[in-house]
Design a protein around this motif. Structure first.
Motif, PDB file in Angstrom:
ATOM      1  N   GLN A 169      89.553  -0.519  17.651  1.00 13.52           N
ATOM      2  CA  GLN A 169      88.695  -1.080  16.613  1.00 13.52           C
ATOM      3  C   GLN A 169      89.393  -1.106  15.260  1.00 13.52           C
ATOM      4  O   GLN A 169      89.095  -1.941  14.422  1.00 13.52           O
ATOM      5  N   GLU A 170      90.347  -0.209  15.044  1.00 13.34           N
ATOM      6  CA  GLU A 170      91.062  -0.142  13.785  1.00 13.34           C
ATOM      7  C   GLU A 170      92.087  -1.265  13.654  1.00 13.34           C
ATOM      8  O   GLU A 170      92.547  -1.561  12.567  1.00 13.34           O
ATOM      9  N   TYR A 171      92.476  -1.878  14.756  1.00 12.68           N
ATOM     10  CA  TYR A 171      93.526  -2.873  14.747  1.00 12.68           C
ATOM     11  C   TYR A 171      92.993  -4.278  14.491  1.00 12.68           C
ATOM     12  O   TYR A 171      91.850  -4.592  14.750  1.00 12.68           O
ATOM     13  N   ASP A 172      93.875  -5.123  14.026  1.00  9.12           N
ATOM     14  CA  ASP A 172      93.571  -6.532  13.794  1.00  9.12           C
ATOM     15  C   ASP A 172      93.232  -7.189  15.129  1.00  9.12           C
ATOM     16  O   ASP A 172      93.983  -7.102  16.096  1.00  9.12           O
ATOM     17  N   LYS A 173      92.105  -7.850  15.198  1.00 10.86           N
ATOM     18  CA  LYS A 173      91.631  -8.473  16.443  1.00 10.86           C
ATOM     19  C   LYS A 173      92.533  -9.626  16.904  1.00 10.86           C
ATOM     20  O   LYS A 173      92.529  -9.992  18.056  1.00 10.86           O
ATOM     21  N   LYS A 174      93.308 -10.228  15.985  1.00  8.22           N
ATOM     22  CA  LYS A 174      94.144 -11.372  16.334  1.00  8.22           C
ATOM     23  C   LYS A 174      95.423 -10.958  17.068  1.00  8.22           C
ATOM     24  O   LYS A 174      96.091 -11.791  17.649  1.00  8.22           O
ATOM     25  N   VAL A 175      95.766  -9.691  17.020  1.00  8.59           N
ATOM     26  CA  VAL A 175      96.985  -9.212  17.651  1.00  8.59           C
ATOM     27  C   VAL A 175      96.648  -8.708  19.052  1.00  8.59           C
ATOM     28  O   VAL A 175      95.678  -7.994  19.245  1.00  8.59           O
ATOM     29  N   ASN A 176      97.468  -9.087  20.010  1.00  6.41           N
ATOM     30  CA  ASN A 176      97.221  -8.686  21.389  1.00  6.41           C
ATOM     31  C   ASN A 176      97.929  -7.362  21.683  1.00  6.41           C
ATOM     32  O   ASN A 176      99.128  -7.336  21.910  1.00  6.41           O
ATOM     33  N   TYR A 177      97.188  -6.281  21.640  1.00  7.52           N
ATOM     34  CA  TYR A 177      97.729  -4.969  21.976  1.00  7.52           C
ATOM     35  C   TYR A 177      97.563  -4.763  23.474  1.00  7.52           C
ATOM     36  O   TYR A 177      96.540  -5.126  24.041  1.00  7.52           O
ATOM     37  N   SER A 178      98.567  -4.170  24.100  1.00  4.00           N
ATOM     38  CA  SER A 178      98.421  -3.841  25.509  1.00  4.00           C
ATOM     39  C   SER A 178      98.950  -2.431  25.746  1.00  4.00           C
ATOM     40  O   SER A 178      99.825  -1.951  25.032  1.00  4.00           O
ATOM     41  N   TYR A 179      98.391  -1.790  26.743  1.00  5.74           N
ATOM     42  CA  TYR A 179      98.715  -0.406  27.047  1.00  5.74           C
ATOM     43  C   TYR A 179      99.086  -0.290  28.516  1.00  5.74           C
ATOM     44  O   TYR A 179      98.514  -0.958  29.361  1.00  5.74           O
ATOM     45  N   SER A 180     100.035   0.606  28.800  1.00  3.22           N
ATOM     46  CA  SER A 180     100.418   0.888  30.180  1.00  3.22           C
ATOM     47  C   SER A 180     100.542   2.393  30.350  1.00  3.22           C
ATOM     48  O   SER A 180     101.330   3.033  29.641  1.00  3.22           O
ATOM     49  N   LEU A 181      99.774   2.947  31.267  1.00  2.00           N
ATOM     50  CA  LEU A 181      99.866   4.364  31.579  1.00  2.00           C
ATOM     51  C   LEU A 181     101.109   4.578  32.420  1.00  2.00           C
ATOM     52  O   LEU A 181     101.297   3.920  33.447  1.00  2.00           O
ATOM     53  N   ILE A 182     101.989   5.511  31.986  1.00  2.49           N
ATOM     54  CA  ILE A 182     103.207   5.737  32.751  1.00  2.49           C
ATOM     55  C   ILE A 182     103.258   7.125  33.388  1.00  2.49           C
ATOM     56  O   ILE A 182     104.047   7.361  34.291  1.00  2.49           O
ATOM     57  N   HIS A 183     102.396   8.041  32.923  1.00  2.00           N
ATOM     58  CA  HIS A 183     102.379   9.384  33.502  1.00  2.00           C
ATOM     59  C   HIS A 183     101.091  10.085  33.090  1.00  2.00           C
ATOM     60  O   HIS A 183     100.628   9.920  31.966  1.00  2.00           O
ATOM     61  N   LYS A 184     100.539  10.870  34.011  1.00  2.56           N
ATOM     62  CA  LYS A 184      99.397  11.723  33.663  1.00  2.56           C
ATOM     63  C   LYS A 184      99.527  13.025  34.429  1.00  2.56           C
ATOM     64  O   LYS A 184     100.138  13.075  35.497  1.00  2.56           O
ATOM     65  N   GLU A 185      98.991  14.063  33.838  1.00  4.59           N
ATOM     66  CA  GLU A 185      99.053  15.383  34.452  1.00  4.59           C
ATOM     67  C   GLU A 185      97.798  16.144  34.030  1.00  4.59           C
ATOM     68  O   GLU A 185      97.425  16.122  32.864  1.00  4.59           O
ATOM     69  N   VAL A 186      97.142  16.785  34.994  1.00  4.26           N
ATOM     70  CA  VAL A 186      95.941  17.567  34.687  1.00  4.26           C
ATOM     71  C   VAL A 186      96.254  19.050  34.794  1.00  4.26           C
ATOM     72  O   VAL A 186      97.223  19.456  35.440  1.00  4.26           O
ATOM     73  N   GLU A 187      95.430  19.835  34.142  1.00  4.75           N
ATOM     74  CA  GLU A 187      95.585  21.289  34.104  1.00  4.75           C
ATOM     75  C   GLU A 187      97.004  21.677  33.695  1.00  4.75           C
ATOM     76  O   GLU A 187      97.690  22.427  34.372  1.00  4.75           O
ATOM     77  N   VAL A 188      97.428  21.166  32.543  1.00  6.42           N
ATOM     78  CA  VAL A 188      98.784  21.417  32.055  1.00  6.42           C
ATOM     79  C   VAL A 188      98.930  22.783  31.399  1.00  6.42           C
ATOM     80  O   VAL A 188      99.991  23.396  31.481  1.00  6.42           O
ATOM     81  N   ILE A 189      97.895  23.254  30.763  1.00  3.67           N
ATOM     82  CA  ILE A 189      97.925  24.558  30.109  1.00  3.67           C
ATOM     83  C   ILE A 189      96.815  25.449  30.641  1.00  3.67           C
ATOM     84  O   ILE A 189      96.992  26.631  30.849  1.00  3.67           O
TER      85      ILE A 189
END
Length: 155
Positions: free
Chosen positions: A6-26
């Motif tokens: 919501q903070e970003y300019d709506k005209k710009v196409n932002y894209s996201y890619s998850l490359i790693h996740k880990e649960v119970e790290v600490i």
């Protein structure tokens, strides 16, 4: 991520890619996610720390990195202290934040991202190259920062 978008300019196409996740790290009910964001500055890589509270995942901290910049690594300023950075140098075999060996994740081509979770704030970050050479790396590469500033001032 939608809240942040919501903070970003709506005209710009932002894209996201998850490359790693880990649960119970600490501890139980926590997690980290490593993802890339494509935005007007190019591709950036981020690590986020989450904690589950009252059955909901809460986004607690985030640090980001860019490829080939003067910022070689960064650290979260509150517990857990997560040190992280982008790697473009294929000769780097290992990274340590204090005594903690970092996890290195392949992102794309020669691009890799590392992170280490430490009990301590302000630890030394060291790389180990394929030939066994070890080098302490500062958070900022002063020479590269000077070159970037010179290029920016020429504009």
């Amino acid at each position: 991520m939608k809240e942040n978008a919501q903070e970003y300019d709506k005209k710009v196409n932002y894209s996201y890619s998850l490359i790693h996740k880990e649960v119970e790290v600490i501890q139980p009910n926590d997690a980290i996610a490593v993802f890339t964001e494509h935005n007007p500055r190019g591709e950036q890589v981020f690590i986020a720390y989450f904690k589950q509270e009252d059955g909901q995942w809460e986004w607690k901290q985030t640090r980001g990195a860019e490829w080939d910049t003067p910022v070689k690594w960064s650290a979260m300023h509150q517990e857990p202290y997560i040190y992280s950075g982008a790697i473009s140098d294929s000769s780097i075999k290992e990274v340590f934040a204090g005594r903690k060996k970092a996890k290195i994740i392949a992102v794309e081509g020669d691009k890799r991202f590392w992170y280490a979770i430490s009990d301590s704030k302000d630890v030394e970050v060291k790389i180990v190259k394929e030939d066994g050479a070890q080098e302490v790396i500062e958070e900022l590469d002063d020479e590269m920062l000077e070159e970037s500033t010179e290029q920016f001032n020429k504009r």
